[in-house]
Design an enzyme around this catalytic site. Structure first.
Site, PDB file in Angstrom:
ATOM      1  N   CYS A 106      -4.760 -10.414   1.349  1.00 31.92           N
ATOM      2  CA  CYS A 106      -6.308 -10.307   1.605  1.00 31.92           C
ATOM      3  C   CYS A 106      -6.691  -9.404   0.569  1.00 31.92           C
ATOM      4  O   CYS A 106      -7.886  -8.920   0.678  1.00 31.92           O
ATOM      5  CB  CYS A 106      -5.970  -9.522   2.960  1.00 31.92           C
ATOM      6  SG  CYS A 106      -5.430 -10.871   4.053  1.00 31.92           S
ATOM      7  N   HIS A 117     -12.159  -1.930   4.367  1.00 29.28           N
ATOM      8  CA  HIS A 117     -11.226  -3.088   4.507  1.00 29.28           C
ATOM      9  C   HIS A 117     -11.038  -3.356   5.980  1.00 29.28           C
ATOM     10  O   HIS A 117     -11.200  -4.388   6.442  1.00 29.28           O
ATOM     11  CB  HIS A 117      -9.695  -2.774   4.083  1.00 29.28           C
ATOM     12  CG  HIS A 117      -8.929  -3.961   4.378  1.00 29.28           C
ATOM     13  ND1 HIS A 117      -9.056  -5.241   3.666  1.00 29.28           N
ATOM     14  CD2 HIS A 117      -7.999  -4.108   4.904  1.00 29.28           C
ATOM     15  CE1 HIS A 117      -8.006  -6.036   4.075  1.00 29.28           C
ATOM     16  NE2 HIS A 117      -7.473  -5.512   4.971  1.00 29.28           N
ATOM     17  N   GLU A 130      -6.444   3.238   7.478  1.00 28.47           N
ATOM     18  CA  GLU A 130      -7.553   3.418   6.434  1.00 28.47           C
ATOM     19  C   GLU A 130      -8.393   4.721   6.788  1.00 28.47           C
ATOM     20  O   GLU A 130      -8.946   5.445   5.977  1.00 28.47           O
ATOM     21  CB  GLU A 130      -8.180   2.075   6.190  1.00 28.47           C
ATOM     22  CG  GLU A 130      -9.359   1.988   5.330  1.00 28.47           C
ATOM     23  CD  GLU A 130      -9.994   0.624   5.251  1.00 28.47           C
ATOM     24  OE1 GLU A 130      -9.792  -0.034   5.978  1.00 28.47           O
ATOM     25  OE2 GLU A 130     -10.846   0.650   4.202  1.00 28.47           O
ATOM     26  N   LYS A 151     -16.607  -6.712   8.221  1.00 27.70           N
ATOM     27  CA  LYS A 151     -15.792  -7.790   9.018  1.00 27.70           C
ATOM     28  C   LYS A 151     -16.125  -8.055  10.170  1.00 27.70           C
ATOM     29  O   LYS A 151     -15.954  -8.956  11.142  1.00 27.70           O
ATOM     30  CB  LYS A 151     -14.509  -7.490   8.802  1.00 27.70           C
ATOM     31  CG  LYS A 151     -13.618  -7.819   7.468  1.00 27.70           C
ATOM     32  CD  LYS A 151     -12.079  -7.542   7.257  1.00 27.70           C
ATOM     33  CE  LYS A 151     -11.580  -7.733   6.209  1.00 27.70           C
ATOM     34  NZ  LYS A 151     -11.829  -6.722   5.053  1.00 27.70           N
ATOM     35  N   HIS A 208     -12.177 -11.869   8.995  1.00 23.13           N
ATOM     36  CA  HIS A 208     -11.659 -11.577   7.753  1.00 23.13           C
ATOM     37  C   HIS A 208     -11.273 -12.609   6.995  1.00 23.13           C
ATOM     38  O   HIS A 208     -10.605 -13.914   7.270  1.00 23.13           O
ATOM     39  CB  HIS A 208     -10.126 -10.980   8.360  1.00 23.13           C
ATOM     40  CG  HIS A 208      -9.352 -10.475   7.426  1.00 23.13           C
ATOM     41  ND1 HIS A 208      -9.711 -10.611   5.831  1.00 23.13           N
ATOM     42  CD2 HIS A 208      -7.966  -9.764   7.456  1.00 23.13           C
ATOM     43  CE1 HIS A 208      -8.784 -10.014   5.264  1.00 23.13           C
ATOM     44  NE2 HIS A 208      -7.773  -9.637   6.001  1.00 23.13           N
ATOM     45  N   PHE A 252      -1.184  -8.144   3.058  1.00 19.69           N
ATOM     46  CA  PHE A 252       0.342  -8.090   3.317  1.00 19.69           C
ATOM     47  C   PHE A 252       1.076  -8.120   2.213  1.00 19.69           C
ATOM     48  O   PHE A 252       0.435  -8.394   1.000  1.00 19.69           O
ATOM     49  CB  PHE A 252       0.333  -9.447   4.086  1.00 19.69           C
ATOM     50  CG  PHE A 252      -0.076  -9.649   5.537  1.00 19.69           C
ATOM     51  CD1 PHE A 252      -0.676  -8.686   6.083  1.00 19.69           C
ATOM     52  CD2 PHE A 252       0.169 -10.831   6.244  1.00 19.69           C
ATOM     53  CE1 PHE A 252      -0.811  -8.598   7.433  1.00 19.69           C
ATOM     54  CE2 PHE A 252      -0.137 -10.945   7.696  1.00 19.69           C
ATOM     55  CZ  PHE A 252      -0.677  -9.899   8.185  1.00 19.69           C
TER      56      PHE A 252
HETATM   57  C1  LIG Z   1      -1.876  -0.993   2.025  1.00 16.58           C
HETATM   58  O1  LIG Z   1      -1.614  -2.124   2.002  1.00 16.58           O
HETATM   59  C2  LIG Z   1      -0.562  -2.521   3.108  1.00 16.58           C
HETATM   60  C3  LIG Z   1      -0.011  -3.862   3.083  1.00 16.58           C
HETATM   61  O2  LIG Z   1       1.046  -4.118   3.859  1.00 16.58           O
HETATM   62  C4  LIG Z   1      -1.776  -2.618   4.235  1.00 16.58           C
HETATM   63  O3  LIG Z   1      -1.316  -3.400   5.378  1.00 16.58           O
HETATM   64  C5  LIG Z   1      -2.202  -1.427   4.579  1.00 16.58           C
HETATM   65  O4  LIG Z   1      -3.276  -1.730   5.356  1.00 16.58           O
HETATM   66  C6  LIG Z   1      -2.783  -0.860   3.335  1.00 16.58           C
HETATM   67  N1  LIG Z   1      -2.803   0.604   3.446  1.00 16.58           N
HETATM   68  C7  LIG Z   1      -3.642   1.213   4.396  1.00 16.58           C
HETATM   69  C8  LIG Z   1      -3.445   2.686   4.676  1.00 16.58           C
HETATM   70  O5  LIG Z   1      -4.300   0.595   4.926  1.00 16.58           O
END
Ligand SMILES: *[C@@H]1O[C@H](CO)[C@@H](O)[C@H](O)[C@H]1NC(C)=O
Ligand SMILES: *[C@@H]1O[C@H](CO)[C@@H](O)[C@H](O)[C@H]1NC(C)=O
Ligand SMILES: *[C@@H]1O[C@H](CO)[C@@H](O)[C@H](O)[C@H]1NC(C)=O
Ligand SMILES: *[C@@H]1O[C@H](CO)[C@@H](O)[C@H](O)[C@H]1NC(C)=O
Length: 435
Positions: free
Chosen positions: A175, A317, A328, A348, A353, A420
């Site tokens: 993603c 995101h 996040e 989103k 997504h 991912f």
């Molecule tokens: C950073 O990348 C990971 C991938 O597994 C993602 O799931 C995650 O949302 C990201 N980190 C944050 C704090 O969002």
């Protein structure tokens, strides 16, 4: 040191075909999320086995009304040879090139490159050929199966169509793909590998098996079957998973002096910083503190030479998952502190997504916010940070632009994309100054 500007945009999203339609719908608070029961192949009986009932689907119809009809973009014979993601890639590229008014024939094409990625590959072709092989044997496998399947085929087809012989690259970081493609394109230009890069991401995997897979992984929303527009609700207390979407975003990145020499006077913005890193934590879940997101954003802001306080808007995101949005948000709070002036929204909420296309489409939204001062909303926000494990304190620091777009002049904005596998990426866009 060379500077990199954005001179063209092409979009295909659940809010419409073309930048104009998508942006108008986004800013007016429309949702592109629909029930799977409206899909043409719903009768197959496969969609209704899946507990998730909503998707973000590109509307079918004429270009004039913002719909998608492949024959308005490609010859029938060409369209047949292309998977849907590659059709989207070629159509959005045509729009972006036209938008940038670049005359490719007048350029040294060895200095024009392509970096267009994809998260998954052609899910429908993988499925159909598996079934055909299983039931009919070798002769039922399509000769074009492999070229249609491969992730880098949108990039390959774009390069062939326009005769572009610069860097030919295709990121696949789940993603984060679309945003990594832009960041990598930015670096190619900065490092002198190209003057112009056609960058972005595409995805067209709205397939019942794909939705089933995401549902088994507990990533997608299974509520809101009678209220599709409410299903994607980033940062809201009742968020419960993302909405699977499709589409494509293409940006024309260009070295500033190159653009000036050909008389460009309109820029969407400048790419000023790129950050990327790995979480090294878990294949699908972020660290609770948002460590990876924090480091990616910190790196992007640092490289842009800005202070975090100069960033006016974060296109998050935030996919509408309980843990991801929270992590996040923690990371944003840690980097930007308590700043009620900072707008943080997740588009989103309107389109779902778009996986490999998400980062590129959202980068385009971030640039339009810079250009117009219209900040797109986070739809369905009733109870910000209201999930039982959310830290309410952290969710009270910013303007999440609930429900309705607002108008605010900003000079710098940041776009986040995580994927991912643990990838975290972030890009800073700025208004073009001192041309
Ligand atoms: C950073 O990348 C990971 C991938 O597994 C993602 O799931 C995650 O949302 C990201 N980190 C944050 C704090 O969002
Ligand atoms: C090309 O761009 C012009 C504006 O420069 C616009 O009027 C026209 O509709 C665009 N054509 C396509 C096919 O997008
Ligand atoms: C695009 O790729 C397909 C194979 O997937 C090929 O058959 C076709 O000729 C290519 N078209 C263009 C315009 O490059
Ligand atoms: C957003 O809209 C919902 C209705 O969908 C409403 O309940 C909520 O109060 C609104 N949020 C804000 C912050 O205005």
């Amino acid at each position: 040191m060379s500077r990199v500007v954005v001179t063209g945009i092409g979009l295909i999203t659940p809010l419409g075909t073309g930048l104009k339609h998508t942006w108008k719908n986004l800013i007016s608070g429309k949702s592109g999320i629909v029930l799977t029961s409206v899909l043409p192949d719903f009768e197959s009986g496969k969609w209704n086995q899946v507990p998730s009932k909503v998707v973000g689907r590109v509307p079918i119809g004429s270009k004039e009304t913002g719909g998608w009809n492949v024959l308005e973009h490609l010859e029938a014979s060409e369209a047949r040879r292309l998977a849907l993601f590659a059709q989207y890639g070629l159509a959005a590229t045509a729009e972006a090139i036209n938008d940038s008014k670049i005359d490719l024939e007048s350029l040294d094409k060895s200095m024009v490159g392509v970096a267009v990625g994809l998260g998954i590959g052609s899910f429908p072709d993988a499925y159909d050929n598996s079934v055909a092989f299983e039931t009919g044997g070798y002769k039922k496998v399509q000769p074009l199966f492999i070229p249609k399947l491969l992730n880098n085929m949108a990039a390959g087809n774009i390069s062939i169509k326009y005769g572009l012989k610069g860097p030919l690259h295709s990121v696949s970081t789940a993603c984060a793909t679309g945003l990594n493609a832009i960041g990598d394109g930015f670096n190619f230009i900065k490092n002198g590998y190209a003057d112009v890069m056609i960058c972005g991401g595409s995805e067209a995997s709205l397939h019942p098996l794909a939705l089933a897979g995401f549902a088994r992984a507990r990533s997608v929303v299974t509520d809101f079957a009678d209220e599709p527009h409410a299903a994607s609700r980033p940062f809201d207390g009742s968020r419960s998973g993302f909405v699977l979407g499709e589409g494509c975003g293409i940006l024309i990145l260009e070295e500033l002096e190159h653009a000036k020499r050909r008389g460009v006077s309109h820029f969407y913005g400048e790419v000023t910083g790129y950050g990327l890193c790995g979480d090294a934590h878990h294949i699908t879940a972020p660290e609770a503190s948002g460590e990876g997101a924090f480091r990616a954003m910190e790196m992007a802001v640092k490289r842009s030479g800005l202070d975090p306080s100069e960033i006016g808007y974060v296109n998050a995101h935030a996919t509408s998952t309980v843990i991801g949005d929270r992590a996040e948000n923690e990371a944003i709070r840690r980097l930007f502190g308590a700043n009620s002036e900072l707008c943080v929204s997740s588009t989103k909420s309107s389109i779902g997504h778009l996986l490999g296309a998400a980062g590129a489409v959202e980068a385009a939204f971030t640039l339009k916010a810079l250009e117009t001062g219209d900040i797109p909303p986070t739809l369905n926000l009733k109870n910000i940070g209201g999930h039982k494990d959310d830290n309410v304190e952290s969710f009270s620091k910013f303007n999440y632009v609930p429900n309705k777009s607002i108008h605010k002049n900003i000079n710098h904005a940041l776009c986040n994309s995580f994927g991912f596998g643990g990838v975290n990426s972030s890009v800073v866009f700025s208004k073009v100054k001192e041309v």
